[in-house]
Design a protein around this motif. Structure first.
Motif, mmCIF file in Angstrom:
data_model
loop_
_atom_site.group_PDB
_atom_site.id
_atom_site.type_symbol
_atom_site.label_atom_id
_atom_site.label_comp_id
_atom_site.label_asym_id
_atom_site.label_seq_id
_atom_site.Cartn_x
_atom_site.Cartn_y
_atom_site.Cartn_z
ATOM 1 N N UNK A 37 0.842 -1.197 0.000
ATOM 2 C CA UNK A 37 0.000 0.000 0.000
ATOM 3 C C UNK A 37 0.876 1.247 0.000
ATOM 4 N N UNK A 38 1.903 1.260 0.829
ATOM 5 C CA UNK A 38 2.811 2.409 0.885
ATOM 6 C C UNK A 38 3.564 2.583 -0.431
ATOM 7 N N UNK A 39 3.923 1.490 -1.094
ATOM 8 C CA UNK A 39 4.601 1.572 -2.382
ATOM 9 C C UNK A 39 3.688 2.198 -3.433
ATOM 10 N N UNK A 40 2.411 1.826 -3.422
ATOM 11 C CA UNK A 40 1.461 2.418 -4.368
ATOM 12 C C UNK A 40 1.312 3.916 -4.120
ATOM 13 N N UNK A 41 1.280 4.314 -2.852
ATOM 14 C CA UNK A 41 1.195 5.738 -2.521
ATOM 15 C C UNK A 41 2.457 6.453 -2.990
ATOM 16 N N UNK A 42 3.606 5.828 -2.783
ATOM 17 C CA UNK A 42 4.881 6.420 -3.196
ATOM 18 C C UNK A 42 4.936 6.587 -4.716
ATOM 19 N N UNK A 43 4.520 5.579 -5.446
ATOM 20 C CA UNK A 43 4.535 5.648 -6.912
ATOM 21 C C UNK A 43 3.582 6.741 -7.385
ATOM 22 N N UNK A 44 2.414 6.814 -6.770
ATOM 23 C CA UNK A 44 1.434 7.840 -7.142
ATOM 24 C C UNK A 44 1.981 9.233 -6.850
ATOM 25 N N UNK B 134 0.378 14.332 -15.391
ATOM 26 C CA UNK B 134 -0.090 12.958 -15.618
ATOM 27 C C UNK B 134 -1.185 12.596 -14.619
ATOM 28 N N UNK B 135 -1.014 12.988 -13.371
ATOM 29 C CA UNK B 135 -2.024 12.701 -12.347
ATOM 30 C C UNK B 135 -3.343 13.366 -12.709
ATOM 31 N N UNK B 136 -3.281 14.619 -13.210
ATOM 32 C CA UNK B 136 -4.510 15.315 -13.617
ATOM 33 C C UNK B 136 -5.173 14.622 -14.798
ATOM 34 N N UNK B 137 -4.367 14.179 -15.775
ATOM 35 C CA UNK B 137 -4.934 13.486 -16.939
ATOM 36 C C UNK B 137 -5.628 12.197 -16.518
ATOM 37 N N UNK B 138 -4.971 11.428 -15.668
ATOM 38 C CA UNK B 138 -5.559 10.159 -15.220
ATOM 39 C C UNK B 138 -6.824 10.416 -14.402
ATOM 40 N N UNK B 139 -6.806 11.409 -13.525
ATOM 41 C CA UNK B 139 -7.988 11.730 -12.713
ATOM 42 C C UNK B 139 -9.149 12.173 -13.594
#
Length: 125
Positions: free
Chosen positions: A48-55, A62-67
């Motif tokens: 879970x922490x790794x997924x948060x770190x990658x995000x 990129x985060x805005x495009x995906x959202x």
């Protein structure tokens, strides 16, 4: 390799923290139980922490495009559930949904393809 190191370090940190904190409970049986639970749960918490770190490591664009794509997909799914929608509207919505899902699948690759990587040369002076 970087992600494997992150997983190992977070698992070790969680287990180390559990080894330090659990004796403070005062009861050896409870401390042993909590230590066993923490050692079993730490790999999953590390994921879970790794997924948060990658995000968190993703560029904001990129985060805005995906959202935005995820929001559009959610809206299309809600529109398809509408019983009052006409068959033509549902058909157009299905096509848009497929288009958004396809764009979401390729969002990272498309972002990296359009991204300019600048290498700063070393100064020889």
């Amino acid at each position: 390799m970087k992600n494997n190191m992150f997983m190992a370090l977070t698992t070790t940190a969680i287990n180390g923290a559990a080894a330090i904190i659990t004796p403070l409970t005062g009861k050896p049986e409870l401390a042993q139980l909590l230590l066993a639970i923490c050692s079993l749960a730490s790999p999953f918490l590390s994921i879970v922490l790794l997924k948060v770190y990658i995000k968190a490591d993703d560029p904001p664009e990129l985060v805005r495009q995906i959202a935005a794509l995820e929001s559009s997909i959610k809206l299309c799914k809600q529109d398809l559930k509408d019983e009052n929608a006409s068959p033509e509207f549902r058909q157009r919505t299905r096509l848009q949904l497929e288009h958004f899902q396809s764009r979401l699948q390729n969002a990272r690759a498309d972002f990296e393809a359009g991204r300019a990587h600048v290498v700063t040369p070393f100064s020889t002076d």
